[in-house]
Design a protein around this motif. Structure first.
Motif, PDB file in Angstrom:
ATOM      1  N   UNK A  64      11.757  53.992  45.770  1.00  0.00           N
ATOM      2  CA  UNK A  64      11.702  54.614  44.454  1.00  0.00           C
ATOM      3  C   UNK A  64      12.281  53.758  43.353  1.00  0.00           C
ATOM      4  N   UNK A  65      13.398  53.108  43.627  1.00  0.00           N
ATOM      5  CA  UNK A  65      14.033  52.262  42.606  1.00  0.00           C
ATOM      6  C   UNK A  65      13.099  51.111  42.238  1.00  0.00           C
ATOM      7  N   UNK A  66      12.531  50.466  43.244  1.00  0.00           N
ATOM      8  CA  UNK A  66      11.632  49.342  42.994  1.00  0.00           C
ATOM      9  C   UNK A  66      10.370  49.817  42.266  1.00  0.00           C
ATOM     10  N   UNK A  67       9.853  50.997  42.659  1.00  0.00           N
ATOM     11  CA  UNK A  67       8.674  51.547  41.987  1.00  0.00           C
ATOM     12  C   UNK A  67       8.971  51.823  40.520  1.00  0.00           C
ATOM     13  N   UNK A  68      10.114  52.458  40.262  1.00  0.00           N
ATOM     14  CA  UNK A  68      10.464  52.788  38.873  1.00  0.00           C
ATOM     15  C   UNK A  68      10.643  51.526  38.031  1.00  0.00           C
ATOM     16  N   UNK A  69      11.246  50.499  38.616  1.00  0.00           N
ATOM     17  CA  UNK A  69      11.420  49.249  37.868  1.00  0.00           C
ATOM     18  C   UNK A  69      10.075  48.607  37.552  1.00  0.00           C
ATOM     19  N   UNK A  70       9.181  48.567  38.534  1.00  0.00           N
ATOM     20  CA  UNK A  70       7.872  47.942  38.323  1.00  0.00           C
ATOM     21  C   UNK A  70       7.031  48.756  37.338  1.00  0.00           C
ATOM     22  N   UNK A  71       7.028  50.073  37.507  1.00  0.00           N
ATOM     23  CA  UNK A  71       6.226  50.925  36.629  1.00  0.00           C
ATOM     24  C   UNK A  71       6.772  50.893  35.203  1.00  0.00           C
ATOM     25  N   UNK A  72       8.093  50.908  35.067  1.00  0.00           N
ATOM     26  CA  UNK A  72       8.699  50.824  33.730  1.00  0.00           C
ATOM     27  C   UNK A  72       8.356  49.503  33.070  1.00  0.00           C
ATOM     28  N   UNK A  73       8.430  48.434  33.840  1.00  0.00           N
ATOM     29  CA  UNK A  73       8.098  47.118  33.301  1.00  0.00           C
ATOM     30  C   UNK A  73       6.672  47.128  32.770  1.00  0.00           C
ATOM     31  N   UNK A  74       5.741  47.673  33.553  1.00  0.00           N
ATOM     32  CA  UNK A  74       4.350  47.714  33.119  1.00  0.00           C
ATOM     33  C   UNK A  74       4.181  48.599  31.892  1.00  0.00           C
ATOM     34  N   UNK A  75       4.783  49.786  31.919  1.00  0.00           N
ATOM     35  CA  UNK A  75       4.623  50.742  30.815  1.00  0.00           C
ATOM     36  C   UNK A  75       5.120  50.171  29.493  1.00  0.00           C
ATOM     37  N   UNK A  76       6.252  49.515  29.521  1.00  0.00           N
ATOM     38  CA  UNK A  76       6.851  48.999  28.295  1.00  0.00           C
ATOM     39  C   UNK A  76       6.444  47.549  27.996  1.00  0.00           C
ATOM     40  N   UNK A  77       5.583  46.971  28.820  1.00  0.00           N
ATOM     41  CA  UNK A  77       5.183  45.579  28.651  1.00  0.00           C
ATOM     42  C   UNK A  77       4.429  45.367  27.340  1.00  0.00           C
ATOM     43  N   UNK A  78       4.770  44.268  26.684  1.00  0.00           N
ATOM     44  CA  UNK A  78       4.048  43.885  25.471  1.00  0.00           C
ATOM     45  C   UNK A  78       3.293  42.576  25.707  1.00  0.00           C
ATOM     46  N   UNK A  79       3.315  42.077  26.943  1.00  0.00           N
ATOM     47  CA  UNK A  79       2.637  40.824  27.271  1.00  0.00           C
ATOM     48  C   UNK A  79       1.125  41.027  27.258  1.00  0.00           C
ATOM     49  N   UNK A  81      -2.203  39.590  29.326  1.00  0.00           N
ATOM     50  CA  UNK A  81      -2.603  40.973  29.514  1.00  0.00           C
ATOM     51  C   UNK A  81      -1.407  41.839  29.901  1.00  0.00           C
ATOM     52  N   UNK A  82      -1.521  43.108  29.576  1.00  0.00           N
ATOM     53  CA  UNK A  82      -0.425  44.054  29.786  1.00  0.00           C
ATOM     54  C   UNK A  82       0.055  43.981  31.233  1.00  0.00           C
ATOM     55  N   UNK A  83       1.364  43.891  31.383  1.00  0.00           N
ATOM     56  CA  UNK A  83       1.970  43.878  32.709  1.00  0.00           C
ATOM     57  C   UNK A  83       2.039  42.515  33.361  1.00  0.00           C
ATOM     58  N   UNK A  84       1.479  41.500  32.732  1.00  0.00           N
ATOM     59  CA  UNK A  84       1.496  40.177  33.353  1.00  0.00           C
ATOM     60  C   UNK A  84       2.911  39.619  33.484  1.00  0.00           C
ATOM     61  N   UNK A  85       3.859  40.175  32.765  1.00  0.00           N
ATOM     62  CA  UNK A  85       5.251  39.750  32.872  1.00  0.00           C
ATOM     63  C   UNK A  85       6.013  40.527  33.945  1.00  0.00           C
ATOM     64  N   UNK A  86       5.325  41.362  34.699  1.00  0.00           N
ATOM     65  CA  UNK A  86       5.970  42.233  35.694  1.00  0.00           C
ATOM     66  C   UNK A  86       5.676  41.816  37.130  1.00  0.00           C
ATOM     67  N   UNK A  87       5.183  40.620  37.313  1.00  0.00           N
ATOM     68  CA  UNK A  87       4.797  40.162  38.643  1.00  0.00           C
ATOM     69  C   UNK A  87       5.948  40.267  39.636  1.00  0.00           C
ATOM     70  N   UNK A  88       7.122  39.803  39.261  1.00  0.00           N
ATOM     71  CA  UNK A  88       8.281  39.827  40.161  1.00  0.00           C
ATOM     72  C   UNK A  88       8.652  41.253  40.562  1.00  0.00           C
ATOM     73  N   UNK A  89       8.620  42.186  39.599  1.00  0.00           N
ATOM     74  CA  UNK A  89       8.980  43.580  39.893  1.00  0.00           C
ATOM     75  C   UNK A  89       7.985  44.192  40.878  1.00  0.00           C
ATOM     76  N   UNK A  90       6.696  43.907  40.714  1.00  0.00           N
ATOM     77  CA  UNK A  90       5.700  44.448  41.636  1.00  0.00           C
ATOM     78  C   UNK A  90       5.785  43.769  42.994  1.00  0.00           C
ATOM     79  N   UNK A  91       6.128  42.502  43.013  1.00  0.00           N
ATOM     80  CA  UNK A  91       6.304  41.801  44.283  1.00  0.00           C
ATOM     81  C   UNK A  91       7.484  42.404  45.053  1.00  0.00           C
TER      82      UNK A  91
END
Length: 150
Positions: A64-79, A81-91
């Motif tokens: 859950x913690x990892x999911x919330x971090x990855x999903x939050x990163x994507x939701x608030x991403x301004x990169x 394409x959207x979410x491209x800065x969240x690769x590490x969190x999803x990994x």
């Protein structure tokens, strides 16, 4: 001249052209109870509703913690394409999920039927980590057990 007909619990009102030519005087009682309304995934203020049933327990499971971090990163991403800065969190989330195969069954990876954009994004991520396509193929081959041909 209009008239009303009772049909069980319903009232059917028949109106003439003359009746429809005037503004309606109907009073519609709408009872809105804010407590009955269930917010969706995104709250009115733009925050994520972690209690949304649409998440299916992902926010509270063992990852859950990892999911919330990855999903939050994507939701608030301004990169772009959207979410491209969240690769590490999803990994990190994917690595956690691989530890619980009974809860998170492995899905098939990108296939030839996937969009070229997805394949391009995956390739660009491999390049950003200093990998070329041959390295990725070699790493996959090393990770997969060899099977004897019969």
């Amino acid at each position: 001249m209009s008239y009303c007909k009772e049909d069980g619990k319903d009232q059917v009102i028949f109106a003439t052209k003359e009746d429809m030519g005037e503004p309606s005087k109907a009073i519609i009682n709408i009872q809105e109870d804010p407590e009955d309304e269930q917010p969706g995934l995104i709250l009115p203020n733009g925050d994520i509703n972690w209690e949304c049933p649409c998440l299916g327990g992902m926010a509270t499971g063992p990852c859950g913690v990892q999911f919330r971090e990855a999903f939050s990163c994507f939701h608030y991403s301004t990169a772009e394409p959207k979410g491209s800065d969240c690769y590490e969190a999803f990994l990190t989330m994917q690595e956690c999920m691989s530890n619980y195969p009974e809860l998170y069954p492995a899905s098939k990876g990108p296939s030839s039927g996937d969009s070229p954009e997805l394949s391009e994004l995956a390739a660009s991520k491999d390049e950003s980590f200093g990998l070329d396509a041959g390295d990725v193929r070699d790493a996959k081959a090393e990770a997969e057990p060899t099977r004897a041909q019969s």
